[in-house]
Design a protein around this motif. Structure first.
Motif, PDB file in Angstrom:
ATOM      1  N   UNK A 245     -16.410 -10.775  13.126  1.00 30.95           N
ATOM      2  CA  UNK A 245     -15.553 -11.118  13.393  1.00 30.95           C
ATOM      3  C   UNK A 245     -14.691 -10.602  14.115  1.00 30.95           C
ATOM      4  N   UNK A 246     -13.993 -11.055  15.711  1.00 32.69           N
ATOM      5  CA  UNK A 246     -13.564 -10.581  16.737  1.00 32.69           C
ATOM      6  C   UNK A 246     -12.048 -11.165  16.908  1.00 32.69           C
ATOM      7  N   UNK A 247     -11.000 -10.236  16.538  1.00 36.65           N
ATOM      8  CA  UNK A 247      -9.498 -10.144  16.972  1.00 36.65           C
ATOM      9  C   UNK A 247      -8.606  -9.069  17.520  1.00 36.65           C
ATOM     10  N   UNK A 248      -7.921 -10.025  18.271  1.00 42.03           N
ATOM     11  CA  UNK A 248      -8.358 -11.566  19.042  1.00 42.03           C
ATOM     12  C   UNK A 248      -9.685 -11.782  19.748  1.00 42.03           C
ATOM     13  N   UNK A 310      -2.968  -7.817  11.855  1.00 43.50           N
ATOM     14  CA  UNK A 310      -2.622  -7.694  13.858  1.00 43.50           C
ATOM     15  C   UNK A 310      -1.701  -8.478  14.105  1.00 43.50           C
ATOM     16  N   UNK A 311      -0.606  -9.294  13.541  1.00 39.96           N
ATOM     17  CA  UNK A 311      -0.476  -9.551  13.485  1.00 39.96           C
ATOM     18  C   UNK A 311       1.121  -8.823  13.299  1.00 39.96           C
ATOM     19  N   UNK A 312       1.344  -8.638  12.694  1.00 39.06           N
ATOM     20  CA  UNK A 312       2.524  -7.268  12.121  1.00 39.06           C
ATOM     21  C   UNK A 312       3.370  -7.831  10.931  1.00 39.06           C
ATOM     22  N   UNK A 313       2.653  -9.210   9.933  1.00 43.86           N
ATOM     23  CA  UNK A 313       3.238  -9.262   8.852  1.00 43.86           C
ATOM     24  C   UNK A 313       2.559  -8.496   7.613  1.00 43.86           C
TER      25      UNK A 313
END
Length: 331
Positions: A245-248, A310-313
């Motif tokens: 699973x690769x984010x982003x 990753x989004x920061x939440x």
């Protein structure tokens, strides 16, 4: 200000209950103890029970009349909000939400109608097509109907995916490459549901897109590229590590913007609230929708918590936001 009583409700009636227990544990651990008294409630087919903050062995039955529990001192505990993290039935298909609505119990996530609709893949895609959101060509079958293999393959080509219409976690899905395999694949799908979909194969990148409403705004938490070691993102790939699973996701800015716009449009068009994770296949830069999950996996290894990080939440803020929205709902 007195602390609110919050029940993290986990378990369920399907094979997904084990995943739900892991998701529930993460939410239980993450909720702010300065704001809430947090409890566990486990809902299984055979029993609904409560565990107190001390995690003692003394399980207490939930009173289904008003979703309360009687404690040692005969005090009756009612919850200010329930954090619903049941995957599959009855927490993701609207049954539990309708019950809570009937007794005036506040809860997180979307309402019963959105839950019931999104659990039905055929109906979700039919509604979203009106909002310009594309999906694969498909044939819908009910158990007991005649299956014309030649007609289906002439319409959809090969390979095709055969899947239950209402089932979570990729249970009962088969990829069919030869016409001789089709009937056996329908039998596997019919074990999970009385309705199935046979979908044309979309040859592209699968992405999983987390969308939530956070502090009054619909936001895309992230776009995760799914690279299964199996042929597709099946149960093993989702929950037993048989995928990368690769984010982003490794897509260009223009495609990213298009996926985000369509994922938000799907969420808002359905009147969604709470956590959601939508699956798309990207083909020639166009996102084709497969399904929307309204109670996606939330264990530490799950996609949505990874995207939030990753989004920061923080998980604490993500879960706290859900509880606060639930508390503000009208009964």
């Amino acid at each position: 200000m007195s602390k609110k009583h919050v029940a993290v409700v986990m378990g369920g009636y399907s094979d997904e209950y084990k995943v739900s227990l892991k998701s529930g544990q993460l939410i239980y651990d993450s909720l702010d103890r300065d704001l809430y008294h947090v409890y566990k409630v486990v809902i299984l087919k055979e029993e609904w029970y409560f565990l107190d903050e001390n995690e003692n062995e003394n399980k207490r039955s939930i009173n289904k009349g008003d979703f309360s529990v009687t404690l040692d001192n005969n005090e009756v505990l009612k919850f200010d909000a329930c954090f619903n993290i049941i995957h599959g039935t009855p927490g993701e298909n609207g049954i539990l939400q309708a019950y809570w609505d009937a007794i005036g119990q506040k809860y997180t996530g979307c309402d019963f109608y959105q839950s019931a609709l999104t659990f039905n893949k055929k109906d979700t895609l039919a509604v979203l097509s009106k909002y310009g959101i594309p999906s694969a060509k498909s044939v819908y079958l009910r158990k007991g109907e005649n299956i014309n293999v030649e007609e289906i393959i002439n319409e959809l080509g090969l390979p095709v995916f055969v899947k239950p219409n209402q089932s979570g976690s990729s249970l009962g899905i088969s990829k069919v490459k030869e016409r001789s395999e089709l009937i056996a694949a329908t039998e596997i799908a019919f074990k999970e549901d009385d309705e199935i979909l046979i979908e044309s194969f979309l040859d592209g990148m699968e992405v999983s897109v987390g969308v939530i409403d956070f502090k009054g705004e619909t936001i895309v938490l992230g776009i995760t590229e799914i690279v299964p070691t199996n042929e597709f993102f099946d149960y093993e790939a989702k929950y037993e590590g048989a995928s990368e699973e690769i984010t982003p996701a490794r897509i260009d800015a223009e495609t990213t913007k298009r996926v985000e716009e369509i994922a938000k449009r799907a969420y808002n068009s359905l009147g969604m609230s709470g956590f959601s994770r939508s699956e798309f296949i990207l083909m020639d830069g166009i996102p084709y929708m497969l399904e929307m999950n309204t109670n996606p996996g939330f264990s530490p290894a799950s996609i949505l918590p990874q995207q939030a990080k990753i989004y920061g939440i923080s998980i604490k803020d993500l879960c706290g936001n859900e509880v606060e929205k639930a508390l503000q709902k009208r009964n």
